[in-house]
Design a protein around this motif. Structure first.
Motif, PDB file in Angstrom:
ATOM      1  N   UNK A   9     -16.659 -44.156 -26.675  1.00 55.53           N
ATOM      2  CA  UNK A   9     -17.168 -43.507 -25.464  1.00 55.53           C
ATOM      3  C   UNK A   9     -17.092 -44.438 -24.259  1.00 55.53           C
ATOM      4  N   UNK A  10     -17.437 -45.717 -24.466  1.00 58.11           N
ATOM      5  CA  UNK A  10     -17.403 -46.678 -23.359  1.00 58.11           C
ATOM      6  C   UNK A  10     -15.975 -46.898 -22.868  1.00 58.11           C
ATOM      7  N   UNK A  11     -15.017 -46.954 -23.802  1.00 55.01           N
ATOM      8  CA  UNK A  11     -13.630 -47.136 -23.393  1.00 55.01           C
ATOM      9  C   UNK A  11     -13.128 -45.932 -22.601  1.00 55.01           C
ATOM     10  N   UNK A  12     -13.443 -44.730 -23.071  1.00 58.46           N
ATOM     11  CA  UNK A  12     -13.045 -43.522 -22.345  1.00 58.46           C
ATOM     12  C   UNK A  12     -13.683 -43.507 -20.967  1.00 58.46           C
ATOM     13  N   UNK A  13     -14.932 -43.918 -20.875  1.00 60.52           N
ATOM     14  CA  UNK A  13     -15.611 -43.991 -19.579  1.00 60.52           C
ATOM     15  C   UNK A  13     -14.898 -44.960 -18.647  1.00 60.52           C
ATOM     16  N   UNK A  14     -14.511 -46.125 -19.158  1.00 58.28           N
ATOM     17  CA  UNK A  14     -13.794 -47.112 -18.346  1.00 58.28           C
ATOM     18  C   UNK A  14     -12.473 -46.551 -17.837  1.00 58.28           C
ATOM     19  N   UNK A  15     -11.717 -45.911 -18.746  1.00 54.70           N
ATOM     20  CA  UNK A  15     -10.397 -45.405 -18.374  1.00 54.70           C
ATOM     21  C   UNK A  15     -10.494 -44.235 -17.400  1.00 54.70           C
ATOM     22  N   UNK A  16     -11.541 -43.425 -17.557  1.00 52.85           N
ATOM     23  CA  UNK A  16     -11.733 -42.311 -16.631  1.00 52.85           C
ATOM     24  C   UNK A  16     -12.162 -42.826 -15.258  1.00 52.85           C
ATOM     25  N   UNK A  17     -13.066 -43.784 -15.253  1.00 52.50           N
ATOM     26  CA  UNK A  17     -13.569 -44.344 -13.991  1.00 52.50           C
ATOM     27  C   UNK A  17     -12.450 -44.989 -13.177  1.00 52.50           C
ATOM     28  N   UNK A  18     -11.523 -45.634 -13.859  1.00 49.85           N
ATOM     29  CA  UNK A  18     -10.438 -46.334 -13.160  1.00 49.85           C
ATOM     30  C   UNK A  18      -9.210 -45.456 -12.928  1.00 49.85           C
ATOM     31  N   UNK A  19      -9.286 -44.184 -13.330  1.00 50.83           N
ATOM     32  CA  UNK A  19      -8.190 -43.262 -13.063  1.00 50.83           C
ATOM     33  C   UNK A  19      -7.024 -43.357 -14.018  1.00 50.83           C
ATOM     34  N   UNK A  20      -7.182 -44.084 -15.123  1.00 49.20           N
ATOM     35  CA  UNK A  20      -6.087 -44.185 -16.097  1.00 49.20           C
ATOM     36  C   UNK A  20      -5.875 -42.839 -16.778  1.00 49.20           C
ATOM     37  N   UNK A  21      -6.978 -42.155 -17.096  1.00 47.15           N
ATOM     38  CA  UNK A  21      -6.893 -40.815 -17.681  1.00 47.15           C
ATOM     39  C   UNK A  21      -7.864 -39.897 -16.950  1.00 47.15           C
ATOM     40  N   UNK A  22      -7.580 -38.606 -17.033  1.00 45.06           N
ATOM     41  CA  UNK A  22      -8.504 -37.594 -16.543  1.00 45.06           C
ATOM     42  C   UNK A  22      -9.081 -36.782 -17.691  1.00 45.06           C
ATOM     43  N   UNK A  23      -8.305 -36.660 -18.766  1.00 47.04           N
ATOM     44  CA  UNK A  23      -8.731 -35.885 -19.931  1.00 47.04           C
ATOM     45  C   UNK A  23      -8.479 -36.699 -21.194  1.00 47.04           C
TER      46      UNK A  23
END
Length: 376
Positions: free
Chosen positions: A205-219
């Protein structure tokens, strides 16, 4: 970011099969998918046929089933429907990890989905190179706490998945010397390749949060790992497989997937630990089987013991037999040995080329024939 894992029926499975459209006369890839999908009409729910990144591709998706044979029956029935529409249009269907000779820069990106345009805009040359096809197998897990340890266990069998399904020896007209060139092509995307090995769901969950916050992924589905959680469906999704050219091989590899997930689930139920390999061993195994396929000598365990992948498979299957019997996929699991005997798709393709003076058009014809013989 909290990520819920949907409730699901233990060990139920679904299969996604990416299939390429080729021109019957030239054998070249054809941008026929939009026309075929329009002729099929909209379909709600499962099973269904959908588009993919390139207009030369249709994806056949089964409904979820408890038995492998039922999921594969969905696939073959839908492929037959697509074939019926493709036939008068001069279009043939085939499945392999790569097309033997078509060029990536001649392919068209599906325009209807903005996420495809975003992917290409971000990844540019590497994204445009993704002229590749695969098979994805979802297997349901009833308890979220099991998901990460089962993925660790499956990663120890990633070389078996890859060697048995390897079907991409050619790329843009060249013999690459690899059994699965697709495996190494696909991991060039920034969110593809081997998954991180987490011990707690909160780390995921923390990794997904990091990647979403930085715009690496949206979904979440933009994490294109070889094996990944699929929280929306309550499954683990095995995405290691190259495009598989025949329905019977899909059935065999789906049975292996389902049996291994259930095997590891039972180990966890019994309070036993699921085996785990060091990340550097997993990475090495992936490279070895991409390069050598069925002739790969793989690392079996954390101690670094090694064995030919086909010999390791022969030892594995008797352990999975009771599970296969319980899941109703004994025949399909045993068909893995037929792949060993007949040769994986990459081996068959190389033989066809050698027997036809190096003709890659003959390879395309053989792939079309393999799919057609089982799917109408």
């Amino acid at each position: 970011m909290g990520i819920d894992f949907a409730p699901s029926d233990r060990s139920r499975l679904g299969i996604e099969w990416e299939i390429a459209c080729v021109d019957r006369r030239s054998g070249e890839l054809a941008p026929a998918a939009p026309g075929l999908l329009a002729a099929l009409g909209p379909v709600d729910g499962f099973p269904h046929v959908t588009n993919e990144l390139l207009t030369n591709t249709v994806e056949i998706v089964s409904a979820p089933h408890h038995r492998v044979r039922d999921a594969v029956a969905d696939l073959t029935r839908l492929v037959e429907r697509v074939s019926t529409i493709a036939e008068p249009r001069g279009v043939d269907l085939l499945s392999a990890g790569t097309h033997p000779f078509s060029q990536w820069f001649q392919q068209q990106v599906t325009p209807e989905k903005p996420r495809y345009a975003t992917l290409i805009d971000r990844t540019r040359w590497w994204g445009r190179q993704m002229m590749i096809w695969g098979v994805h197998v979802h297997v349901a897990v009833e308890d979220r706490r099991k998901v990460l340890p089962i993925i660790d266990g499956l990663l120890t069998y990633l070389p078996h998945f890859q060697a048995l399904s390897a079907s991409s020896p050619f790329w843009a007209g060249e013999n690459t010397g690899y059994a699965s060139n697709r495996a190494l092509m696909f991991q060039q995307l920034p969110t593809a390749g081997l998954p991180p090995q987490f011990t707690e769901w909160s780390q995921y969950e923390a990794m997904v949060d990091d990647l979403t916050h930085t715009g690496v992924i949206e979904e979440l589905n933009e994490l294109r790992w070889d094996i990944r959680p699929a929280p929306k469906w309550g499954t683990i999704e095995i995405r290691t497989f190259d495009g598989i050219s025949s329905a019977w091989e899909i059935a065999a590899l789906a049975a292996l997937s389902q049996c291994l997930v259930e095997y590891f689930s039972r180990e966890l139920d019994a309070g036993r630990e699921v085996p785990r390999l060091q990340p550097w061993f997993i990475r090495e195994n992936k490279w070895r089987t991409a390069r050598y396929g069925m002739d790969a000598i793989i690392i079996q365990n954390a101690a670094g013991d090694e064995r030919l992948v086909t010999k390791d498979l022969e030892e594995l299957l008797p352990r999975l037999e009771p599970i296969a019997e319980a899941l109703g996929c004994t025949v399909q699991l045993e068909s893995l040995l037929d792949i060993v005997d007949r040769g994986a798709s990459y081996q068959r393709q190389l033989r066809v080329a050698a027997d036809n003076g190096g003709s890659l058009k003959a390879v395309v014809s053989s792939l079309v024939r393999e799919l057609r013989e089982e799917c109408g």
